[in-house]
Design a protein around this motif. Structure first.
Motif, mmCIF file in Angstrom:
data_model
loop_
_atom_site.group_PDB
_atom_site.id
_atom_site.type_symbol
_atom_site.label_atom_id
_atom_site.label_comp_id
_atom_site.label_asym_id
_atom_site.label_seq_id
_atom_site.Cartn_x
_atom_site.Cartn_y
_atom_site.Cartn_z
ATOM 1 N N THR A 79 4.846 1.716 -10.793
ATOM 2 C CA THR A 79 5.378 0.674 -10.075
ATOM 3 C C THR A 79 4.283 -0.661 -10.192
ATOM 4 O O THR A 79 4.607 -1.812 -10.271
ATOM 5 C CB THR A 79 4.997 1.060 -8.185
ATOM 6 N N SER A 81 1.585 3.668 -7.698
ATOM 7 C CA SER A 81 1.613 4.347 -8.895
ATOM 8 C C SER A 81 1.385 3.288 -10.059
ATOM 9 O O SER A 81 1.850 2.286 -9.891
ATOM 10 C CB SER A 81 2.828 5.070 -9.048
ATOM 11 N N LEU A 124 -4.334 1.881 -9.480
ATOM 12 C CA LEU A 124 -3.261 2.800 -9.806
ATOM 13 C C LEU A 124 -3.464 4.228 -9.837
ATOM 14 O O LEU A 124 -4.372 4.485 -9.406
ATOM 15 C CB LEU A 124 -2.617 2.086 -10.932
ATOM 16 N N GLU A 168 -0.009 13.228 -13.481
ATOM 17 C CA GLU A 168 -0.758 13.108 -12.301
ATOM 18 C C GLU A 168 -0.084 13.879 -11.349
ATOM 19 O O GLU A 168 1.315 13.481 -10.994
ATOM 20 C CB GLU A 168 -0.905 11.745 -11.849
ATOM 21 N N VAL A 220 0.675 -1.221 0.050
ATOM 22 C CA VAL A 220 -0.119 0.020 -0.004
ATOM 23 C C VAL A 220 0.783 1.182 0.004
ATOM 24 O O VAL A 220 2.065 1.406 0.337
ATOM 25 C CB VAL A 220 -0.972 0.100 1.236
HETATM 26 P P1 NAD Z 1 4.367 3.738 -5.147
HETATM 27 O O1 NAD Z 1 4.112 3.012 -6.322
HETATM 28 O O2 NAD Z 1 5.780 4.591 -5.340
HETATM 29 O O3 NAD Z 1 4.414 2.701 -4.127
HETATM 30 C C1 NAD Z 1 3.325 2.090 -3.541
HETATM 31 C C2 NAD Z 1 4.014 1.126 -2.814
HETATM 32 O O4 NAD Z 1 4.676 -0.049 -3.426
HETATM 33 C C3 NAD Z 1 4.927 1.568 -1.511
HETATM 34 O O5 NAD Z 1 4.527 0.546 -0.512
HETATM 35 C C4 NAD Z 1 6.010 1.024 -1.979
HETATM 36 O O6 NAD Z 1 7.115 0.877 -1.103
HETATM 37 C C5 NAD Z 1 6.034 -0.304 -2.889
HETATM 38 N N1 NAD Z 1 6.853 -0.361 -3.941
HETATM 39 C C6 NAD Z 1 7.650 0.334 -4.634
HETATM 40 N N2 NAD Z 1 8.484 -0.181 -5.661
HETATM 41 C C7 NAD Z 1 7.977 -1.472 -5.739
HETATM 42 C C8 NAD Z 1 8.185 -2.517 -6.380
HETATM 43 N N3 NAD Z 1 9.095 -2.513 -7.459
HETATM 44 N N4 NAD Z 1 7.407 -3.679 -6.142
HETATM 45 C C9 NAD Z 1 6.552 -3.742 -5.322
HETATM 46 N N5 NAD Z 1 6.127 -2.745 -4.531
HETATM 47 C C10 NAD Z 1 6.934 -1.640 -4.751
HETATM 48 O O7 NAD Z 1 3.265 4.780 -5.104
HETATM 49 P P2 NAD Z 1 3.154 6.060 -3.892
HETATM 50 O O8 NAD Z 1 4.197 7.143 -4.438
HETATM 51 O O9 NAD Z 1 3.446 5.520 -2.663
HETATM 52 O O10 NAD Z 1 1.652 6.457 -4.007
HETATM 53 C C11 NAD Z 1 1.066 7.320 -5.046
HETATM 54 C C12 NAD Z 1 0.365 6.535 -6.180
HETATM 55 O O11 NAD Z 1 -0.413 5.880 -5.788
HETATM 56 C C13 NAD Z 1 -0.185 7.856 -6.982
HETATM 57 O O12 NAD Z 1 -0.151 7.329 -8.291
HETATM 58 C C14 NAD Z 1 -1.827 7.511 -6.573
HETATM 59 O O13 NAD Z 1 -2.447 7.745 -7.671
HETATM 60 C C15 NAD Z 1 -1.745 5.937 -6.426
HETATM 61 N N6 NAD Z 1 -2.949 5.487 -5.750
HETATM 62 C C16 NAD Z 1 -3.957 4.686 -6.218
HETATM 63 C C17 NAD Z 1 -5.169 4.454 -5.533
HETATM 64 C C18 NAD Z 1 -6.111 3.732 -6.151
HETATM 65 O O14 NAD Z 1 -6.780 3.047 -5.558
HETATM 66 N N7 NAD Z 1 -6.361 3.622 -7.372
HETATM 67 C C19 NAD Z 1 -5.034 4.942 -4.075
HETATM 68 C C20 NAD Z 1 -4.072 5.575 -3.713
HETATM 69 C C21 NAD Z 1 -2.823 5.752 -4.321
#
Ligand code: NAD
Length: 475
Positions: free
Chosen positions: A226, A223, A245, A374, A145
């Motif tokens: 990711t 994101s 995402l 975004e 998350v």
């Molecule tokens: P992120 O993708 O950087 O990280 C999300 C999670 O993934 C974190 O726990 C991170 O440590 C982990 N992570 C990072 N690299 C990884 C990998 N290679 N493999 C597996 N896990 C990995 O996102 P963020 O910056 O924490 O959150 C913001 C993003 O999340 C925005 O794009 C937002 O729109 C999205 N988001 C989407 C929803 C939805 O329900 N659609 C809800 C909230 C946030």
């Protein structure tokens, strides 16, 4: 609660200390205020093994048994809501009353989902046979998350996965692990050991999880970039996936609205949680007849907003949650300024910490990064339109398809527009709405699969179709 004190990961119902720890920074000050455990391969292996061992018994317990324990777990959070809210504000930045809102909502969500059932489906009942579809738990779920709603988005995974009979290893964001670490400690008194494990760690831990052969499914929110990596890693052994995402949500405001009333709602739908919401309005299309009036009202609201430390009384918006995101938002605003776009800045922000003023961008071109990317921060493009077909094309011209909104007094017309938007959710005269019984899914590159509702629950199961001959049928 001593906020700086030792945090632990929970594995097999036990509080476990790790060799390494990491700083957790209060985004309102930019200073570390606590240290969190850094789990690696050894802790991950132990958590997966515990979850695997716990799975058969948890599955056997049945829906009613699991329901009682999950509702008890949700209730166990409630007496600690005030101190968890404070911890939430310290690690995430959101104002205290809204932090409390998330803790309360998470508890409500778990109870609501735990009351759901997945009945067998009879898809044929003929003279010769009955054909029944049953829903079986998948096994061990990896839940990953982000930092923007660190508790609620975890419960969107925990509640359906566990009620359906799975066990779980949850990884919070490295920026906001503390509330979920504390909640897991509370739950170790209630849930059987191994059913729910939480491990925090640095950037390496996510990829270690997605590569781990002990998981049956990865449920990921984060994101789009990711999410693609998660999907690739999951393909190696065909793990099931759900991906929630990014989004670049458009709102379309028709000329018949009450400007003062709608501007207020648009403002909060865009900037709540300092605009760090996947389903926030990120592109605001306003009919030219009311464009100037909406811009003036949004400007007034931006200038009147109190931005500051979430622990201070009266704060409406907190900081950006972390330094890399702060840098991204600052760069996006600087790029818009360098391109000669007209920026309108809201009230002043504190100097320390990761604060960004609310920034409105007055009618930028459609291909400006501030429109196409975004932002995930308090910078919002306001865009003029004249023609409905044209604005629908512009709203749909995005690789994302998470949510959108249409604002009009003419509900029939708004409904017709809503049906042409390529997004998983569309609101009419509303925004940011969802509920435990309502499916939430992104279209296009905003997601893969569903969370919430019966569809969300089914995503934590596999289907067994059983053909049962009727006794009367010839052998
Ligand atoms: P992120 O993708 O950087 O990280 C999300 C999670 O993934 C974190 O726990 C991170 O440590 C982990 N992570 C990072 N690299 C990884 C990998 N290679 N493999 C597996 N896990 C990995 O996102 P963020 O910056 O924490 O959150 C913001 C993003 O999340 C925005 O794009 C937002 O729109 C999205 N988001 C989407 C929803 C939805 O329900 N659609 C809800 C909230 C946030």
């Amino acid at each position: 609660m001593d906020f700086a004190s030792d945090y632990v990961v929970t594995i097999d119902g036990q509080a476990v200390k790790t060799d390494r720890t990491m700083d957790i920074v209060n985004p309102a000050t930019g200073q570390a205020f606590a240290r969190a455990p850094v789990a690696g391969q050894a802790e991950l292996d132990a958590a997966v093994a515990a979850a695997r061992t716990a799975f058969p018994k948890w599955k056997q317990l049945g829906w009613q048994g699991r329901r009682e324990l999950l509702i008890a777990a949700a209730k166990a959070v409630e007496p600690h809501a005030a101190e968890l809210a404070r911890l939430f504000t310290l690690e995430q930045g959101r104002p205290l009353d809204m932090a409390r809102g998330e803790i309360d909502l998470a508890s409500y969500w778990i109870k609501a989902v735990a009351r759901q059932d997945l009945e067998d489906e009879v898809v044929e009942d003929s003279e010769t046979r009955r054909v029944i579809v049953r829903h079986e738990p998948l096994g061990v779920i990896a839940a990953i998350v982000p930092w923007n709603f660190p508790v609620l988005l975890a419960t969107w995974k925990i509640a359906p996965a566990l009620i359906a009979g799975n066990t779980m290893v949850l990884k919070p964001s490295p920026f906001t692990p503390l509330c979920m670490l504390r909640i897991a400690e509370l739950w170790s008194e209630i849930l059987p050991p191994g059913v729910f494990n939480v491990i925090s760690g640095e950037n390496e831990l996510g990829p270690l999880m997605t590569a781990h052969p002990g998981f049956d499914k990865i449920s990921f929110t984060g994101s789009t970039a990711t999410g693609k990596r998660v999907m690739e890693a999951a393909s190696r052994d065909l793990k099931r996936i759900t991906l929630e995402l990014g989004g670049n949500d458009a709102a379309i405001v028709m000329p018949d609205v009450d400007v003062a009333e709608v501007a207020q709602k648009l403002f909060f739908g865009s900037f709540y949680n300092s605009a760090q919401i996947c389903i926030a309005t990120k592109r605001l299309y306003i009919h030219e007849a009311i464009y100037d009036a909406v811009l003036a009202e949004m400007t007034r609201l931006a200038k009147a907003s109190k931005i500051g430390d979430g622990l201070e009384q009266g704060t409406m918006f907190g900081p950006i949650q972390n330094r890399p995101q702060y840098d991204r938002v600052i760069k996006l605003i600087a790029g818009a300024r360098d391109a000669g776009l007209t920026l309108i800045e809201g009230s002043a922000v504190p100097k320390a910490g990761y604060f960004v003023p609310i920034t409105l961008v007055d009618n930028p071109p459609e291909d400006a990064p501030v429109v196409t990317e975004e932002a995930f921060g308090p910078v919002l493009p306001l865009l003029k339109f004249k023609d409905v077909d044209d604005v629908i094309d512009r709203a749909n011209a995005s690789e994302y398809g998470l949510a959108g909104a249409v604002w009009s007094k003419d509900i029939d017309q708004a409904f017709a527009i809503a049906n042409r938007l390529e997004t998983g959710t569309v609101w009419i005269n509303d925004n940011l709405q969802n509920a435990p019984h309502i499916p939430f899914a992104g279209a296009k590159q905003s997601g893969f699969g569903v969370e919430n509702g019966a569809d969300g629950l089914r995503e934590f199961t596999w289907r067994r179709t059983v053909f049962v001959p009727k006794a009367s049928a010839a052998q």
